[in-house]
Design a protein around this motif. Structure first.
Motif, short mmCIF file in Angstrom:
data_model
loop_
_atom_site.label_atom_id
_atom_site.label_comp_id
_atom_site.label_asym_id
_atom_site.label_seq_id
_atom_site.Cartn_x
_atom_site.Cartn_y
_atom_site.Cartn_z
N GLU A 168 41.84 32.26 33.94
CA GLU A 168 42.52 33.52 34.28
C GLU A 168 41.86 34.09 35.62
O GLU A 168 40.72 34.41 35.50
CB GLU A 168 42.57 34.49 33.07
CG GLU A 168 43.27 34.02 31.89
CD GLU A 168 43.11 34.89 30.76
OE1 GLU A 168 44.13 35.08 29.76
OE2 GLU A 168 42.26 35.81 30.87
N LEU A 169 42.79 34.41 36.43
CA LEU A 169 42.19 35.00 37.62
C LEU A 169 42.72 36.45 37.93
O LEU A 169 44.01 36.60 37.55
CB LEU A 169 42.13 34.21 38.93
CG LEU A 169 41.53 32.91 38.98
CD1 LEU A 169 41.67 32.05 40.27
CD2 LEU A 169 39.83 33.46 38.76
N LYS A 170 42.14 37.41 38.53
CA LYS A 170 42.74 38.59 39.07
C LYS A 170 43.13 38.32 40.44
O LYS A 170 42.53 38.09 41.37
CB LYS A 170 41.76 39.65 39.00
CG LYS A 170 41.52 40.19 37.20
CD LYS A 170 40.61 41.25 37.42
CE LYS A 170 40.34 41.94 36.13
NZ LYS A 170 39.24 42.76 36.08
N VAL A 171 44.47 38.74 40.80
CA VAL A 171 45.05 38.69 42.09
C VAL A 171 45.66 40.12 42.23
O VAL A 171 46.51 40.21 41.71
CB VAL A 171 45.97 37.38 42.07
CG1 VAL A 171 46.63 37.48 43.74
CG2 VAL A 171 45.11 36.09 41.89
N ASN A 172 45.16 40.61 43.28
CA ASN A 172 45.73 42.01 43.70
C ASN A 172 45.66 42.80 42.39
O ASN A 172 46.60 43.84 42.24
CB ASN A 172 46.94 41.81 44.29
CG ASN A 172 47.14 41.15 45.67
OD1 ASN A 172 45.96 41.35 46.35
ND2 ASN A 172 48.04 40.04 45.94
N GLY A 173 44.66 42.66 41.69
CA GLY A 173 44.72 43.84 40.35
C GLY A 173 45.63 42.91 39.22
O GLY A 173 45.55 43.59 38.06
N THR A 174 46.12 42.00 39.38
CA THR A 174 46.99 41.23 38.26
C THR A 174 46.33 40.29 37.59
O THR A 174 45.94 39.39 38.42
CB THR A 174 48.37 41.03 38.72
OG1 THR A 174 49.06 42.33 39.34
CG2 THR A 174 49.38 40.59 37.45
N LEU A 175 46.49 40.10 36.36
CA LEU A 175 45.86 38.87 35.77
C LEU A 175 46.83 37.81 35.90
O LEU A 175 47.74 37.93 35.26
CB LEU A 175 45.36 39.25 34.32
CG LEU A 175 44.26 38.34 33.86
CD1 LEU A 175 42.94 38.27 34.49
CD2 LEU A 175 43.98 38.76 32.34
N THR A 179 37.05 36.24 35.70
CA THR A 179 38.58 36.35 36.17
C THR A 179 38.19 36.66 37.72
O THR A 179 39.32 36.81 38.60
CB THR A 179 39.12 37.52 35.72
OG1 THR A 179 38.54 38.84 35.82
CG2 THR A 179 39.21 37.40 34.05
N VAL A 180 37.26 36.72 38.30
CA VAL A 180 36.85 37.10 39.67
C VAL A 180 36.72 35.73 40.45
O VAL A 180 35.74 34.97 40.19
CB VAL A 180 35.86 37.91 39.80
CG1 VAL A 180 35.31 38.21 41.52
CG2 VAL A 180 35.86 39.30 39.31
#
Length: 674
Positions: A104-111, A230-231
């Motif tokens: 799971e990754l955070k992209v522009n604040g969205t998971l 997630t980072v």
């Protein structure tokens, strides 16, 4: 009844995917589950006893099947600790092979959880992070290649089918799939058919001066480092190159290594990485010899441990090709090297999902055979930048140090040296990570907390009391207390696993496990960190004895000497003597880096008179003023070397020497019933 029900139902039931389960076991498990249902329905004691009997039978048989499975794994690993550990994780329930399902990754604040988006996010980050580092460097131009006909010129020669066969045989067994779904295990399995076409492809590549584009595609696996999962910044890339390309690379490496070993075009003597007869052990040994010999005269040693961010990835191609002229590469060889490093591309693989390809315009390929040597050529002139300090390298792990009367003087000299080092790094397009570059001061005794700062472009380097260098924790007094603690923690964990699985292992499998997972951690660079006091080493010796008792399935009260004799093993002291003597042999007979020879000297003949000490091959035990200086390897090992029988010291073959030394040590071990 309710507590009994909860206890049984808490056990996981999805075990059909476990590799050690067979049809007979599955049938027994069905019978056990049927008995459980009947017990829960009737509540009769007789039904509960039947269930308990079937449950215990299933547990015993599963343990037996599991043991047989891992015995096979350990036997096939042949002492490969990494392979054993991966499968041991499966045994103990810590298998991380399914992590791809948890990405799971955070992209522009969205998971995000979509594998396709995650793969492309990773690939974009790995490429963009390199481009951001290289943007600050100015554009470089290629220096004309000047060839000196009076010294050997490096030309890449064509290969043969038999040479390709030998290279394929030398490849490590790996089932890591490249972008085409191939691996080295496949190559070795079908080498008889593949050797001829691979040889033709390599020769065609050499004649044309072009490295095939199909061999330039890498598949990247993101590996979590630490922090928030997630980072994306908390992951590092692991590159898998086409399996066939490694054969071509190895062929070129063999020729390049032979060329560099000639006295005309050598690598710098202070480069210890990726060279034959060089290792982390010899690098640490040389560093400690230099530091302790200087500290024996008093004063302090100031040292800076450089951290180069993404060093392999930021190598500038133009600068690299220009530096090859210093090693007398032919024009055709430079052309082939240019083709090898340019126009590469990579994609990230998450499970069965792969990202789109992105181009890599800088760096030498990681995961390659040739890349590390090219990097060594790239930084070969670093030590010549400032002769006022000592510089030692192991690939991109670099340390510079200076001897001074006090901390302030050492800090001043290091600050001046870092000005030159920083300029060289900038011109070479290498990024110094100031936040992770540290300095420390070595001394014989605890020194007062006097402020002494080393500056790099106006920024203070972090001052530390200990740091990890090539896997060994160095502290300011070289007591190695933290290093010993680290080894203790690692060995304790492996001992717990060893104790858990030992009842299900054969003796040979248990010995393989012990050497791969316990002894290997104790003996890594042991010639260096065993320079600490005997009291600090005592817990390590105790853990080794515990390993012996687990091997023979004996209680802690049982004396280890009986086990050593029973299995014809070495005691802890004998292991220490073996490692010291083996490194001494390598230094004396040219199987270690030449710089170490200055610390180990044999007695010579005086004029026309040949002395007994010269005939026996005795070493000179160099004088040291302090007890601290006497703890160095060269003193301890020279004393032990002189105590060995003349037959051993005059042996010139390393394998024969090691065999005879082991035999002699085992025959002369003294049982100590402390």
């Amino acid at each position: 009844m309710s507590s009994f029900t909860r206890k049984v139902q808490s056990k996981p039931r999805q075990r059909e995917t476990l590799p050690w389960l067979n049809d007979a076991l599955l049938q027994q498990m069905k019978e056990r589950d049927f008995a459980l249902k009947r017990t829960l329905k009737t509540g009769l004691n007789i039904d509960r006893l039947i269930f308990t009997s079937l449950r215990n039978k299933v547990v015993r048989n599963i343990r037996k099947a599991k043991a047989e499975f891992f015995i096979k794994i350990i036997d096939n690993a042949r002492g490969n600790g990494k392979m054993i550990w991966q499968n041991l994780n499966k045994l103990t329930g810590r298998n991380n092979d399914q992590r791809t399902k948890e990405y799971e990754l955070k992209v522009n604040g969205t998971l995000i959880q979509d594998h396709d988006m995650i793969a492309n996010t990773f690939n974009n980050f790995f490429i963009n992070s390199i481009e951001q580092l290289t943007q600050s460097f100015s554009s470089k131009t290629i220096i004309s290649t000047i060839i000196d006909d009076d010294i050997p010129i490096f030309r890449i020669m064509e290969t043969t089918e038999s040479a390709v066969l030998n290279i394929i045989n030398s490849l490590r067994d790996s089932k890591a799939k490249d972008v085409y779904g191939l691996d080295t295990t496949f190559l070795k399995l079908h080498k008889g058919i593949l050797a001829s076409p691979i040889a033709k492809l390599i020769n065609h590549s050499i004649r044309q001066g072009i490295f095939p584009s199909a061999w330039k595609s890498a598949v990247i696996t993101p590996i979590f480092k630490a922090g928030d999962r997630t980072v994306v910044e908390n992951y590092r890339p692991i590159s898998i190159l086409p399996a066939v390309s490694k054969v071509a690379e190895k062929w070129v490496v063999q020729q390049l290594t032979a060329h560099l070993n000639k006295s005309y075009t050598p690598l710098h003597s202070m480069q210890f990485g990726f060279r034959s007869n060089h290792s982390t052990e010899t690098a640490i040994c040389y560093f400690l010899e230099g530091v302790k010999s200087k500290l024996d005269k008093g004063g302090v040693i100031g040292a800076v441990f450089l951290d180069l961010k993404r060093a392999f990835d930021t190598v500038n191609h133009k600068v690299l090709l220009s530096k090859l002229s210093c090693f007398n590469f032919s024009i055709d060889s430079v052309k082939w090297m240019n083709s090898y490093i340019s126009n590469r591309k990579q994609r990230v693989r998450i499970g069965k999902t792969q990202s789109t390809y992105l181009s890599c315009n800088t760096g030498v390929p990681q995961g390659s055979v040739l890349g590390p040597i090219l990097f060594s050529l790239y930084i070969n002139d670093l030590p010549s930048v400032c002769s006022s300090v000592n510089i030692q390298m192991y690939a991109d792990d670099t340390v510079l140090y200076v001897h001074a009367k006090n901390k302030q003087q050492a800090a001043s000299e290091l600050t001046a040296a870092m000005v030159l080092i920083s300029d060289w790094l900038s011109n070479s397009c290498l990024y110094l990570n100031i936040n992770k570059t540290v300095c420390m001061f070595f001394s014989q005794k605890l020194t007062e907390m006097i402020q002494a700062d080393v500056l790099v472009r106006g920024e203070k380097l972090k001052l530390v009391s200990d740091t990890k260098y090539l896997g060994i924790i160095l502290d300011s007094n070289l007591s190695f207390k933290n290093q010993v603690k680290k080894v203790i923690n690692t060995v304790k964990l492996n001992l717990a696993n060893f104790r858990h699985i030992r009842p299900y292992l054969t003796t040979e499998a248990a010995k393989l496990f012990m050497h791969a997972m316990i002894v290997s951690h104790i003996t890594y660079c042991f010639t260096s960190w065993s320079q600490t006091s005997l009291s600090i080493l005592k817990p390590i010796e105790s853990l080794y004895k515990q390993a012996l008792k687990i091997l023979d399935r004996k209680p802690n009260s049982y004396h280890h000497c009986h086990i050593v004799q029973k299995y014809n093993l070495l005691s802890f002291d004998s292991f220490k003597h073996l490692l010291d003597a083996c490194l001494m042999f390598k230094i004396l007979y040219g199987l270690a880096p030449p710089p170490l020879r200055q610390f180990i000297k044999q007695k010579d003949s005086r004029g026309s008179m040949v002395t007994r000490a010269f005939t026996r091959g005795d070493c000179i035990v160099q004088y040291r003023r302090s007890k601290f200086g006497q703890t160095v390897f060269s003193i301890r090992a020279s004393q032990y070397w002189n105590s060995l029988p003349t037959e051993l010291r005059t042996c010139t073959n390393y394998l024969i020497f090691k065999y005879k030394l082991k035999t002699w040590l085992k025959a002369n071990q003294i049982c100590n019933h402390r």
